[in-house]
Design a protein around this motif. Structure first.
Motif, mmCIF file in Angstrom:
data_model
loop_
_atom_site.group_PDB
_atom_site.id
_atom_site.type_symbol
_atom_site.label_atom_id
_atom_site.label_comp_id
_atom_site.label_asym_id
_atom_site.label_seq_id
_atom_site.Cartn_x
_atom_site.Cartn_y
_atom_site.Cartn_z
ATOM 1 N N ALA A 171 2.383 8.594 -3.704
ATOM 2 C CA ALA A 171 1.036 8.039 -3.862
ATOM 3 C C ALA A 171 0.782 7.669 -5.321
ATOM 4 O O ALA A 171 0.261 6.592 -5.620
ATOM 5 N N LEU A 172 1.198 8.547 -6.243
ATOM 6 C CA LEU A 172 0.954 8.263 -7.653
ATOM 7 C C LEU A 172 1.777 7.073 -8.115
ATOM 8 O O LEU A 172 1.328 6.251 -8.911
ATOM 9 N N GLU A 189 0.167 3.961 -6.891
ATOM 10 C CA GLU A 189 -1.037 3.681 -7.665
ATOM 11 C C GLU A 189 -0.675 3.051 -9.010
ATOM 12 O O GLU A 189 -1.338 2.138 -9.478
ATOM 13 N N GLN A 208 -5.932 9.233 -3.500
ATOM 14 C CA GLN A 208 -5.585 9.378 -4.912
ATOM 15 C C GLN A 208 -6.340 10.557 -5.529
ATOM 16 O O GLN A 208 -5.796 11.295 -6.342
ATOM 17 N N TRP A 264 -7.887 4.926 0.165
ATOM 18 C CA TRP A 264 -6.964 5.017 -0.973
ATOM 19 C C TRP A 264 -7.589 5.825 -2.101
ATOM 20 O O TRP A 264 -6.921 6.668 -2.726
ATOM 21 N N TYR A 282 -11.611 8.857 -9.031
ATOM 22 C CA TYR A 282 -11.099 8.276 -7.787
ATOM 23 C C TYR A 282 -12.084 8.498 -6.655
ATOM 24 O O TYR A 282 -12.190 7.681 -5.736
ATOM 25 N N GLN A 321 -4.710 13.908 -7.646
ATOM 26 C CA GLN A 321 -4.904 14.099 -9.080
ATOM 27 C C GLN A 321 -4.953 15.572 -9.447
ATOM 28 O O GLN A 321 -5.247 16.424 -8.619
#
Lengths: 484, 142, 565
Positions: free
Chosen positions: C535-536, C539, A291, A287, A304, A295
């Protein structure tokens, strides 16, 4: 007092007194910090060479032996972590001094004392062999780190608040576990607890304590899904602070977790726990990597990435559960050291890029981010170590973990390490692709850029040098690793 | 004896619930203190169990109380700063702290839009307007 | 951790090797890195003027050439501090590769100095160039898997910087494809090496032991890693894109030297199983190689652009190398000749392909009266690749055919090789035609150093071919085919090409060049954007305090449940 005890006392006491005097003499803060960081590094190096030559250093404070007094014990892994702290201490101090520059530094008084307290807390954490004083050291580290995050005010306060809640809940869970352990065994020294647990591994209290301590430390080490606090805290702090937090503070929590599971709780580490630990480590490794891939901002990618890399290091626990504890510990500690150097270098390089641009470093298509040459080189070198390309320290660490996993037949952890490596390559490549080296513009930011780039280069070179000092490092790690 | 241990467990659970479900920051701080107290209570229970009462847990509780006072102080200071920031960002009715608070508050609001989106502020992953400080408070509270 | 060699071997080797050989090998390993430091620390180009750059890039591989020719087999450099201890030295297998690597890098380095020195980013280009060179030399000299992998990885990732040098859209896409595949290959190699080490300790990483002891899984992983580097059919998609996008000099070393690392690794691991490998596997690999040779040639003819055609020719030629490796693996009776030919093939193809790339680069300048000579000269390496008599291709093709005839699959392999030769001829004619047809630049004559580099590359195969027979004695066993036997497939290929050109001249569309789609598929980008948003979003949900509370309690409960006695 032997030379080893003197060096151990120095790594703890020098930054503590330095922190106090930096607060009381704000004008001399920078000089005090430099002196303390240098002494810390020298003392840590001396300690490492003593441990390497003569085996673990043990000391009982004030002459009180273990059941009553506080025991100190520095073996190979803790000596390596102290050495890492020393190296990062010097680099971060230099980077912070350069970042502030010659001008007025309104936060200087607080920053330098907090930073030295953080160093003292970390030193204590790596030195003590007593479950309750590990708690005190964890709190010292946590409070100093939270305050450092909060220092720029503004948006950083929200990040600091979340960090604070996470780390305090973690500490309390840890304290609860220690209370249960003391209630059951009447002992706090880690090796005494280990002997008691080995005598009666089925004791429910020991298992309850292990669950509580593990959950608390997982929270502090930001192992997903308990990582909520890390990205904001590490992504928003100033570059040197991010470097110290990512390279040292989370790694210290994971180090304590490893110490517990490979030491006192090693008799509880069976296949069942291995599955749960593998699940959380896998969640963190994958994960965090995904992430990081999603970004845009350079520092968030790196934050991350810390989650992902610590997840990989935590995979040492399922590997140890499968029967290869020695290889797992060696690989994990090497990984923490290599990650610390490389990640700190990456954060400082990101800081240099931001300083050159005068704005937060944010990816804007291929080559859209102008990076000063030295920061570009530092980023590339450190990224190579983080991915695990030979002959860097990151390679040696991942290789040891993989070798242990293959020897133990732990195929799932092995596959996870490889998958995380591929993810690391992907997100670091994405960041690297976004940069184009450019001559730094002369101006106000030039000094800061250089001041951040040079420590970054030095740290990245350190991550590479690990591959050339590997046999020495592994010999050091052999000194009294495993059961403390 | 067992009753006290059970009480400690209950206090810990209440504290944990309060930390994660509490809406106000002060409530969270209090919940954290409840959690710590649960651990102290457990230590006192442990001390009481030995025949001549064991002094070591008392020393640990004392140390723990000192640590707890420090952490609470840091927590309250943090919460205070945050409250001032938010008051500043909400407009001219900034509380004590005046102009400085208002200035920093604006920074905070912008920062939060970024900080809490965690780097996705370029808008791709976001639907609608960036969250305000108020929204952040809601998220904390749930 | 002990070094992968018994302690008593090293002093003996030092004594046998003598100081000069050891010094040569040490210089070959260190000089590229010394130059690398010069360019990175010398910073931003004021020390990267053309003469300095030409000198550094051309001389950095010089000790490698000398080591390939003169260092005795016993000369080993012991680098005990490197990882778990490593030994570097030239051996019979590695020597032709070392010669190919040294010559290609040196002459292409001259070319790079001529073509890049005026542009921005020359110091960066030189840095990546020297790092890739350092890795390449180290991997050829390495005597164990760990050191080989170290050089392999450094070379692979430094080459990324060369590919994206132009920083255009096509270069970015090519770089992405390259890096994705290379990362896959690196991960496969890492896993394979870890498997070998887990089974036998780090002593088992020495090539002699690894080749004998590696498990089936480890071998499969090695095959994947080396196959990607070699551009084996199915894993080749990085190769044409990267070559087309990279600067000419980089394409030359990529094709001429770096791709060969896969062949060397495969030769070291698969070249000498105790008793021949499984025949079915050998046949399958040989068939894959032939398929790659034909497919590469066909794509090279179809897809437009001279550099793209030359890149596809590398895919095609590496298919032939794979065929040789397969024969060496599965047919013990043909092993000696097949592995010697594979090494020689690498040398010959490396120099010829580098000369072709360099020639294509030079013909894009304004040449004036020299154009005719250049057009004629570029036919030389093309003929060599086709296997024409009196070129190095003659030796290589003779060895190839000899190995095929000795193998158990001679029945279909020999005719297939004739077909491959014809296909290569067609592709070479096509490539030369494309290079000839390139419009001449309005002005700007090539710097003299470019000519020097190109003439060197044109002449090098003959010198290297003569030297190769001395440094790799197994090559002497190859009997050269008769001129007629070597010529007729080329003639047939020429006829085929002529027929096709005639067909096109009468309005056929068979040879319409198609432009490689340089753009990444837009659908993929939409998918990526959506996945990223999800995904964001997830999160953000994970960051809400109540959710964290549930997760913490779940973790606690999971741990307690797993721990409960």
């Amino acid at each position: 007092m032997t030379a080893g005890e003197a060096a151990a006392a120095a790594v703890f006491a020098i930054p503590l007194f330095g922190g106090v005097s930096a607060f009381s003499r704000p004008r001399a803060g920078r000089a005090i910090a430099f002196a303390c960081a240098a002494v810390f590094f020298v003392a840590a190096a001396a300690l490492a060479s003593i441990v390497w030559a003569r085996g673990p250093v043990e000391a009982a404070i004030g002459g009180w032996p273990a059941p009553v007094g506080i025991a100190w014990r520095i073996d190979g892994p803790s000596a390596l972590m102290l050495l890492l702290t020393g190296a990062l201490g010097v680099a971060v101090t230099a980077a912070r001094a350069a970042e502030v520059g010659g001008g007025a530094d309104p936060e200087g008084r607080l920053f330098w004392s907090l930073w030295l307290f953080l160093c003292a807390g970390l030193a204590a954490l790596f030195v003590v062999a007593d479950a309750f004083h590990v708690y005190v050291a964890l709190e010292l580290v946590a409070l100093a780190a939270v305050a450092l995050v909060a220092l720029p005010r503004g948006a950083a306060l929200v990040a600091a608040w979340r960090y604070f809640v996470a780390t305090l809940v973690g500490s309390t869970l840890y304290l609860l576990g220690v209370a249960v352990l003391y209630g059951e065994y009447g002992a706090l020294d880690l090796s005494l607890i280990g002997a008691e647990v080995a005598a009666d591994p089925a004791s429910p209290a020991a298992r309850l304590a292990a669950a509580s301590i593990t959950a608390g430390l997982l929270l502090k080490a930001a192992i997903a899904p308990l990582h909520f606090w890390l990205p904001a805290a590490h992504g928003r702090a100033p570059a040197p602070v991010s470097a110290a937090l990512s390279g040292l503070v989370v790694a210290a929590a994971l180090y304590v977790l490893l110490r517990f599971w490979l030491g006192p709780f090693s008799d509880l580490l069976d296949a069942g726990v291995g599955v749960v630990l593998a699940a959380v480590s896998a969640a963190a490794a994958l994960w965090g990597g995904l992430q990081a891939l999603a970004q845009r901002e350079l520092k968030m990618i790196l934050a991350y990435s810390t989650i992902s890399q610590l997840g990989v290091a935590a995979l040492a626990l399922p590997i140890a559960a499968a029967g290869e504890a020695t290889a797992a510990e060696r690989g994990a500690v090497l990984l923490l050291a290599a990650h610390g150097l490389a990640k700190a270098a990456l954060f400082l390089a990101a800081g240099a890029i931001a300083a050159a641009a005068g704005a937060p470093a944010r990816l804007a298509g291929p080559g859209g981010l102008r990076a000063p040459g030295a920061a570009y080189v530092a980023f590339a070198l450190a990224a190579a170590s983080l991915v695990g390309l030979p002959p860097t320290g990151g390679f040696a660490a991942k290789f040891r973990l993989l070798e242990g996993a293959a020897a133990a037949g732990a195929w799932i952890p092995a596959a996870l390490i490889l998958a995380a490596t591929a993810l690391t390559g992907a997100y670091l490549f994405r960041a690297f692709e976004g940069m184009a080296p450019a001559r730094p513009r002369p101006g106000a930011g030039a000094g800061r850029t250089r001041g951040l780039s040079i420590p970054a280069l030095a740290l990245a070179a350190g991550a590479w040098a690990m591959g050339f000092a590997l046999q020495w490092l592994e010999a050091l790690l052999e000194r009294g690793g495993g059961t403390p | 004896m067992t009753l006290y241990a059970a009480l400690a467990a209950a206090l810990f659970a209440i504290g944990l619930h309060g930390v994660f479900a509490g809406r106000h920051r002060l409530r969270k701080i209090l919940a954290l203190n409840v959690m710590t107290t649960a651990a102290f209570l457990l230590l006192v229970v442990v001390a009481e169990r030995a025949d001549p009462v064991d002094p070591v847990p008392h020393a640990m509780v004392l140390t723990g109380i000192v640590v707890s006072v420090c952490t609470t102080a840091v927590a309250v200071a943090l919460a205070g700063f945050l409250a001032r920031e938010e008051a500043g960002s909400a407009g001219p009715r900034g509380g004590p702290g005046g102009g400085e608070g208002a200035l920093e508050g604006r920074g905070a609001a912008e920062g939060e839009a970024e900080a809490e989106g965690d780097g996705d502020a370029e808008g791709e992953g976001r639907r609608g307007a960036p969250p305000t400080a108020r929204e952040e408070e809601d998220r904390d509270g749930g | 951790m002990t070094a992968p060699w018994p302690a008593e071997v090293a002093p003996a080797a030092h004594a046998a090797g003598g100081g000069a050989g050891v010094a040569l090998i040490a210089a070959a390993l260190v000089l590229p890195w010394a130059c690398f430091l010069f360019f990175t620390l010398g910073a931003y180009g004021h020390c990267a003027r053309r003469p300095v750059m030409a000198l550094a890039l051309a001389l950095a591989p010089a000790p490698a050439i000398a080591a390939a020719l003169f260092a005795p087999d016993g000369a080993k450099v012991a680098a005990d501090a490197f990882l778990w201890g490593a030994r570097f030295g030239a051996d019979a297998t590695g020597r032709p590769f070392l010669l190919a690597v040294g010559l290609t890098w040196a002459l292409a380095g001259l070319y790079a100095a001529g073509s890049i020195a005026g542009s921005e980013g020359r110091a960066r280009f030189s840095g990546f160039w020297l790092a890739a060179l350092g890795g390449n030399v180290a991997l050829v000299l390495a005597r164990d898997l760990a050191a080989f992998y170290a050089g392999f990885a450094v070379m692979t990732f430094a080459a990324y910087g060369l590919i994206i040098h132009a920083r255009e859209r096509a270069a970015t896409v090519a770089g992405r494809v390259y890096l994705a595949l290379m990362l896959l290959g690196e991960v496969a190699l890492l896993a394979g090496i870890a498997l070998v080490a887990a089974a036998g300790g780090s002593e088992a990483l020495a090539f002699e032991r690894a080749a004998a002891e590696a498990s089936g899984t480890a071998r499969a992983l090695f095959a994947l890693g080396f196959g990607i580097k070699l551009g084996v059919l199915g894993l080749h998609s990085w190769l044409p894109r990267a070559h087309a996008a990279a600067p000419t000099a980089a394409s030359a070393v990529l094709s001429g030297a770096m791709v060969k690392a896969g062949a060397l690794g495969a030769l070291r691991i698969f070249g000498a199983p105790a008793e021949g490998g499984p025949a079915e596997l050998g046949a399958a690999a040989a068939a894959l190689g032939i398929a790659g040779a034909l497919y590469g040639a066909a794509m090279g003819v179809w897809r437009g652009g001279p550099k793209t055609a030359l890149a596809w020719s590398t895919v095609s030629q590496m298919g032939l190398v794979l065929t040789l490796l397969a024969v060496a693996y599965a047919a013990p009776e043909a092993r000696a000749i097949a592995s010697a030919t594979a090494a020689f093939f690498a040398l010959h193809h490396g120099l010829a392909k580098a000369a072709l790339f360099a020639g294509a680069g030079i013909l894009a300048f304004r040449l004036g009266r020299a154009r005719g000579a250049a057009r004629a000269a570029i036919c030389l390496p093309a003929l060599a690749l086709a296997g024409a008599p009196v070129t190095t291709g003659w030796i290589a093709k003779s060895g190839l055919d000899a190995a095929a005839e000795l193998s158990p699959h001679a029945g279909w392999l020999v005719p297939a090789l004739y077909a491959a030769t014809m296909a290569t001829t067609v592709l070479m004619l096509r490539a030369v035609g494309l290079v000839w047809a390139e419009p001449e630049a309005a002005e700007g004559a090539p710097p003299r150093v470019l000519w020097l580099a190109w003439v060197g590359l044109l002449a090098a195969p003959w010198i290297a071919g003569a030297a190769a027979r001395d440094i790799a004695p197994a090559l002497k066993a190859i009997e050269l085919k008769g001129v007629l036997a070597a010529s007729w497939p080329i003639a047939l290929g020429g006829a085929l090409y002529a027929a096709a050109v005639g067909f096109r001249a009468r309005g056929g569309r068979a040879f319409e060049p198609r432009v490689e789609p340089g753009e990444g598929a837009p659908r993929l980008e939409t998918e990526w954007r959506r996945a990223r948003a999800i995904a964001l979003c997830a999160e953000r949900a994970l960051q809400r305090f109540p959710v964290i509370g549930y997760l913490l309690v779940a973790t606690l409960a999971g741990l307690a449940a797993a721990l409960w006695p």
